[in-house]
Design a protein around this motif. Structure first.
Motif, PDB file in Angstrom:
ATOM      1  N   LYS A 147      -0.103  -5.630  -0.991  1.00  0.00           N
ATOM      2  CA  LYS A 147       1.326  -5.407  -1.218  1.00  0.00           C
ATOM      3  C   LYS A 147       1.466  -4.186  -2.122  1.00  0.00           C
ATOM      4  CE  LYS A 147       5.284  -7.623  -3.538  1.00  0.00           C
ATOM      5  NZ  LYS A 147       5.150  -7.018  -4.873  1.00  0.00           N
ATOM      6  N   TRP A 148       2.340  -3.280  -1.741  1.00  0.00           N
ATOM      7  CA  TRP A 148       2.492  -2.024  -2.469  1.00  0.00           C
ATOM      8  C   TRP A 148       2.728  -2.277  -3.970  1.00  0.00           C
ATOM      9  CZ3 TRP A 148       1.795   3.061  -1.890  1.00  0.00           C
ATOM     10  CH2 TRP A 148       2.385   3.902  -2.829  1.00  0.00           C
ATOM     11  N   PRO A 149       2.004  -1.502  -4.834  1.00  0.00           N
ATOM     12  CA  PRO A 149       0.995  -0.538  -4.427  1.00  0.00           C
ATOM     13  C   PRO A 149      -0.420  -1.109  -4.354  1.00  0.00           C
ATOM     14  CG  PRO A 149       1.495  -0.257  -6.736  1.00  0.00           C
ATOM     15  CD  PRO A 149       2.399  -1.358  -6.247  1.00  0.00           C
ATOM     16  N   ASN A 150      -0.699  -2.151  -5.144  1.00  0.00           N
ATOM     17  CA  ASN A 150      -2.086  -2.625  -5.179  1.00  0.00           C
ATOM     18  C   ASN A 150      -2.233  -4.103  -5.521  1.00  0.00           C
ATOM     19  OD1 ASN A 150      -1.499  -2.378  -7.942  1.00  0.00           O
ATOM     20  ND2 ASN A 150      -2.503  -0.372  -8.059  1.00  0.00           N
ATOM     21  N   ASP A 151      -1.249  -4.916  -5.136  1.00  0.00           N
ATOM     22  CA  ASP A 151      -1.418  -6.366  -5.254  1.00  0.00           C
ATOM     23  C   ASP A 151      -2.224  -6.881  -4.072  1.00  0.00           C
ATOM     24  OD1 ASP A 151      -0.040  -6.666  -7.614  1.00  0.00           O
ATOM     25  OD2 ASP A 151       1.859  -7.206  -6.662  1.00  0.00           O
ATOM     26  N   ILE A 152      -3.033  -7.894  -4.316  1.00  0.00           N
ATOM     27  CA  ILE A 152      -3.835  -8.502  -3.255  1.00  0.00           C
ATOM     28  C   ILE A 152      -3.199  -9.841  -2.906  1.00  0.00           C
ATOM     29  CG2 ILE A 152      -6.151  -9.209  -2.539  1.00  0.00           C
ATOM     30  CD1 ILE A 152      -5.834  -6.220  -3.327  1.00  0.00           C
ATOM     31  N   MET A 153      -2.885 -10.016  -1.637  1.00  0.00           N
ATOM     32  CA  MET A 153      -2.100 -11.164  -1.201  1.00  0.00           C
ATOM     33  C   MET A 153      -2.803 -11.937  -0.076  1.00  0.00           C
ATOM     34  SD  MET A 153       0.639 -10.515  -3.091  1.00  0.00           S
ATOM     35  CE  MET A 153       1.852 -11.679  -2.433  1.00  0.00           C
ATOM     36  N   SER A 163      -5.236   5.059  -7.024  1.00  0.00           N
ATOM     37  CA  SER A 163      -4.708   3.688  -7.037  1.00  0.00           C
ATOM     38  C   SER A 163      -4.749   3.045  -5.660  1.00  0.00           C
ATOM     39  CB  SER A 163      -3.272   3.674  -7.568  1.00  0.00           C
ATOM     40  OG  SER A 163      -2.401   4.413  -6.749  1.00  0.00           O
ATOM     41  N   LEU A 164      -4.750   3.838  -4.585  1.00  0.00           N
ATOM     42  CA  LEU A 164      -4.838   3.265  -3.234  1.00  0.00           C
ATOM     43  C   LEU A 164      -6.258   2.840  -2.897  1.00  0.00           C
ATOM     44  CD1 LEU A 164      -2.554   5.712  -1.182  1.00  0.00           C
ATOM     45  CD2 LEU A 164      -1.937   3.552  -2.256  1.00  0.00           C
TER      46      LEU A 164
END
Length: 253
Positions: A111-117, A89-90
């Protein structure tokens, strides 16, 4: 309509994503992908121009704009052993931010764990489902990225929370080339990065290292400081000099 031939022409290793299906509309690419994989029993990729019932983490929904976003799911076969299971997932968000940087030259964060910001705005999300097949796991990786949306394309309740690459750059983005850049980066990451390199890259792109976050502990919301990634891929959050090893979602305070 998404141009599959253009996507294929930009992939460095076409064998990995040789089975590509593009549907004009579907409820969920992840549901479709499980059905397709059961029939083919080999890695495949499903893309849609209009996803009507995309899932997010927990009870959340992912809203995808017709013909403007990337909404896709693909099979990733197990790469890391069970001790390093979290690295599957990382590796995905690391590859997304790397692919965006290589194609468009802009820096976005994780943003933890895998949001894209981008700053406090959500640009994309990842949802990973897994099943055990024979002696290994397979992962159904769902990716949603806001690519060519304008602010008015989203419901009122998320317009002050979301952003697209078009809004950031002021121009229309070729979704096919962007997705190819991300998939090429993923292929490079899972084949050439060590676990420590994935941790280093993830932390480099994280937007909340040493910041206060809210997280669930014993069914209660508590606050702590997000410190880093443990060597097994878990997050380390500190509260009152105590370290919590955490897999769930967080909220940046």
């Amino acid at each position: 309509m998404f141009n599959v031939d253009l996507l294929k022409s930009k992939l460095k290793d076409r064998a990995v994503f040789n089975n590509i299906v593009c549907s004009p509309q579907t409820q969920s690419t992840q549901d479709d992908l499980w059905q397709l994989y059961s029939a083919l029993l080999k890695p495949c990729l499903i893309i849609t121009n209009h996803q009507t019932d995309g899932r997010g983490r927990g009870i959340n929904k992912w809203i995808a704009s017709s013909n403007k976003s990337i909404a896709c799911s693909f099979i990733l076969e197990q790469v890391f052993n069970l001790k390093n299971f979290n690295f599957h997932s990382l590796a995905i968000p690391v590859s997304i931010v790397g692919g965006i940087k290589k194609y468009l030259g802009i820096n976005v964060s994780i943003k933890w764990p895998n949001d894209i910001m981008y700053k406090q705005y959500k640009l994309g999300g990842v949802l990973i489902e897994s099943k055990q097949s024979s002696k290994k796991y397979i992962f159904n990786v769902g990716i949603g990225i806001n690519v060519n949306e304008n602010n008015k394309d989203w419901p009122l309740e998320i317009r002050n929370k979301a952003i697209s690459l078009k809004i950031l750059l002021g121009k229309t983005i070729e979704r096919e080339i962007l997705l190819a850049s991300i998939l090429n980066e993923l292929y490079n990451t899972v084949n050439n990065y060590t676990c420590s390199q994935i941790v280093s890259s993830w932390e480099k792109h994280c937007g909340h290292i040493n910041r206060s976050v809210s997280f669930k502990h014993k069914n209660k919301n508590v606050e702590g400081v997000f410190k880093k990634i443990k060597n097994n891929g878990q997050a380390i959050i500190e509260k009152n000099n105590e370290s919590f090893y955490y897999n769930g979602s967080i909220k940046v305070v």
